[in-house]
Design a protein around this motif. Structure first.
Motif, PDB file in Angstrom:
ATOM      1  N   GLN A  48      21.437  -0.784  92.083  1.00 60.43           N
ATOM      2  CA  GLN A  48      22.404  -0.917  90.990  1.00 60.43           C
ATOM      3  C   GLN A  48      23.444   0.199  90.969  1.00 60.43           C
ATOM      4  N   TYR A  49      23.294   1.200  91.837  1.00 59.18           N
ATOM      5  CA  TYR A  49      24.203   2.339  91.834  1.00 59.18           C
ATOM      6  C   TYR A  49      25.308   2.126  92.862  1.00 59.18           C
ATOM      7  N   ASP A  50      26.561   2.141  92.428  1.00 57.47           N
ATOM      8  CA  ASP A  50      27.695   1.938  93.317  1.00 57.47           C
ATOM      9  C   ASP A  50      28.347   3.237  93.760  1.00 57.47           C
ATOM     10  N   GLY A  51      27.718   4.358  93.492  1.00 53.98           N
ATOM     11  CA  GLY A  51      28.293   5.642  93.857  1.00 53.98           C
ATOM     12  C   GLY A  51      29.032   6.271  92.696  1.00 53.98           C
ATOM     13  N   PRO A  52      29.542   7.471  92.887  1.00 53.25           N
ATOM     14  CA  PRO A  52      30.244   8.158  91.805  1.00 53.25           C
ATOM     15  C   PRO A  52      31.578   7.482  91.503  1.00 53.25           C
ATOM     16  N   PRO A  53      32.041   7.611  90.267  1.00 55.64           N
ATOM     17  CA  PRO A  53      33.340   7.024  89.936  1.00 55.64           C
ATOM     18  C   PRO A  53      34.464   7.747  90.682  1.00 55.64           C
TER      19      PRO A  53
ATOM     20  N   MET B 250      31.000  25.819 105.801  1.00 59.48           N
ATOM     21  CA  MET B 250      32.024  26.580 105.082  1.00 59.48           C
ATOM     22  C   MET B 250      31.898  26.336 103.581  1.00 59.48           C
ATOM     23  N   LEU B 251      30.911  26.983 102.980  1.00 60.08           N
ATOM     24  CA  LEU B 251      30.664  26.785 101.554  1.00 60.08           C
ATOM     25  C   LEU B 251      31.792  27.321 100.683  1.00 60.08           C
ATOM     26  N   SER B 252      32.537  28.285 101.187  1.00 60.75           N
ATOM     27  CA  SER B 252      33.664  28.807 100.399  1.00 60.75           C
ATOM     28  C   SER B 252      34.709  27.719 100.173  1.00 60.75           C
ATOM     29  N   ARG B 253      34.856  26.806 101.117  1.00 55.13           N
ATOM     30  CA  ARG B 253      35.793  25.688 100.945  1.00 55.13           C
ATOM     31  C   ARG B 253      35.318  24.758  99.832  1.00 55.13           C
ATOM     32  N   LEU B 254      34.013  24.510  99.768  1.00 53.31           N
ATOM     33  CA  LEU B 254      33.474  23.675  98.704  1.00 53.31           C
ATOM     34  C   LEU B 254      33.678  24.351  97.352  1.00 53.31           C
ATOM     35  N   ALA B 255      33.452  25.655  97.294  1.00 53.83           N
ATOM     36  CA  ALA B 255      33.626  26.384  96.041  1.00 53.83           C
ATOM     37  C   ALA B 255      35.085  26.371  95.579  1.00 53.83           C
ATOM     38  N   ALA B 256      36.019  26.328  96.519  1.00 56.39           N
ATOM     39  CA  ALA B 256      37.441  26.336  96.178  1.00 56.39           C
ATOM     40  C   ALA B 256      38.005  24.929  95.949  1.00 56.39           C
ATOM     41  N   ALA B 257      37.227  23.899  96.254  1.00 53.84           N
ATOM     42  CA  ALA B 257      37.723  22.522  96.166  1.00 53.84           C
ATOM     43  C   ALA B 257      37.805  22.046  94.717  1.00 53.84           C
ATOM     44  N   ASP B 258      38.818  21.241  94.447  1.00 49.12           N
ATOM     45  CA  ASP B 258      38.994  20.592  93.142  1.00 49.12           C
ATOM     46  C   ASP B 258      38.495  19.150  93.170  1.00 49.12           C
ATOM     47  N   ALA B 259      38.412  18.587  94.387  1.00 48.70           N
ATOM     48  CA  ALA B 259      38.044  17.180  94.521  1.00 48.70           C
ATOM     49  C   ALA B 259      37.528  16.920  95.926  1.00 48.70           C
ATOM     50  N   LEU B 260      36.894  15.759  96.077  1.00 41.26           N
ATOM     51  CA  LEU B 260      36.488  15.265  97.389  1.00 41.26           C
ATOM     52  C   LEU B 260      37.285  13.998  97.683  1.00 41.26           C
ATOM     53  N   ILE B 261      37.871  13.940  98.868  1.00 41.59           N
ATOM     54  CA  ILE B 261      38.549  12.726  99.316  1.00 41.59           C
ATOM     55  C   ILE B 261      37.501  11.850  99.984  1.00 41.59           C
ATOM     56  N   VAL B 262      37.404  10.598  99.563  1.00 43.24           N
ATOM     57  CA  VAL B 262      36.416   9.675 100.108  1.00 43.24           C
ATOM     58  C   VAL B 262      37.039   8.923 101.279  1.00 43.24           C
ATOM     59  N   ARG B 263      36.429   9.060 102.455  1.00 40.56           N
ATOM     60  CA  ARG B 263      36.888   8.351 103.654  1.00 40.56           C
ATOM     61  C   ARG B 263      35.812   7.370 104.075  1.00 40.56           C
ATOM     62  N   PRO B 264      36.039   6.070 103.909  1.00 37.55           N
ATOM     63  CA  PRO B 264      35.021   5.089 104.276  1.00 37.55           C
ATOM     64  C   PRO B 264      34.779   5.051 105.783  1.00 37.55           C
ATOM     65  N   PRO B 265      33.656   4.482 106.203  1.00 35.28           N
ATOM     66  CA  PRO B 265      33.391   4.360 107.638  1.00 35.28           C
ATOM     67  C   PRO B 265      34.513   3.582 108.332  1.00 35.28           C
ATOM     68  N   HIS B 266      34.863   4.032 109.526  1.00 38.27           N
ATOM     69  CA  HIS B 266      35.875   3.386 110.370  1.00 38.27           C
ATOM     70  C   HIS B 266      37.252   3.305 109.712  1.00 38.27           C
TER      71      HIS B 266
ATOM     72  N   ILE C 159      39.512   9.621  95.387  1.00 38.77           N
ATOM     73  CA  ILE C 159      38.980  10.978  95.241  1.00 38.77           C
ATOM     74  C   ILE C 159      37.868  10.984  94.201  1.00 38.77           C
ATOM     75  N   ILE C 160      37.016  11.984  94.315  1.00 41.36           N
ATOM     76  CA  ILE C 160      36.021  12.287  93.294  1.00 41.36           C
ATOM     77  C   ILE C 160      36.397  13.655  92.737  1.00 41.36           C
ATOM     78  N   PRO C 161      36.923  13.731  91.515  1.00 44.19           N
ATOM     79  CA  PRO C 161      37.240  15.046  90.932  1.00 44.19           C
ATOM     80  C   PRO C 161      35.951  15.839  90.735  1.00 44.19           C
ATOM     81  N   LEU C 162      36.012  17.132  90.966  1.00 43.86           N
ATOM     82  CA  LEU C 162      34.828  17.983  90.833  1.00 43.86           C
ATOM     83  C   LEU C 162      34.766  18.709  89.503  1.00 43.86           C
ATOM     84  N   SER C 163      35.700  18.416  88.614  1.00 45.93           N
ATOM     85  CA  SER C 163      35.713  19.033  87.293  1.00 45.93           C
ATOM     86  C   SER C 163      36.187  18.005  86.282  1.00 45.93           C
TER      87      SER C 163
END
Length: 91
Positions: free
Chosen positions: A4-9, A53-69, A81-85
């Motif tokens: 039932q889970y479609d992933g994060p909004p 590179m955890l410093s990049r994750l700490a500095a990130a505001d969002a994640l860009i979602v790239r589907p397979p292929h 994108i998935i906003p991180l805040s």
């Protein structure tokens, strides 16, 4: 969750830099968010995405979602994108 889970909004942003085609896995690219002159969100991925590179994750505001292929994407294209805040959910 019994399927039932479609992933994060996700939300839509404008891509701030070109991206190469994606392989067979779904990728989440660390990115910074800004706004363009019209006030639309722009997600710019960090040039280096190595998982160590955890410093990049700490500095990130969002994640860009790239589907397979996913085919190559050009700066200016729409991306998911998935906003991180909560503060950045709608820039």
């Amino acid at each position: 969750m019994l399927g039932q889970y479609d992933g994060p909004p996700t939300e839509t942003a404008i891509l701030g830099a070109d991206l190469a085609a994606n392989d067979e896995r779904e990728d989440y690219l660390r990115a910074t968010l800004s706004t363009d002159d019209a006030g639309r969100p722009v997600a710019t991925p960090f040039a280096k995405q190595d998982s160590s590179m955890l410093s990049r994750l700490a500095a990130a505001d969002a994640l860009i979602v790239r589907p397979p292929h996913a085919v190559p994407a050009a700066a200016g294209d729409d991306v998911a994108i998935i906003p991180l805040s909560k503060d950045l959910a709608v820039i």
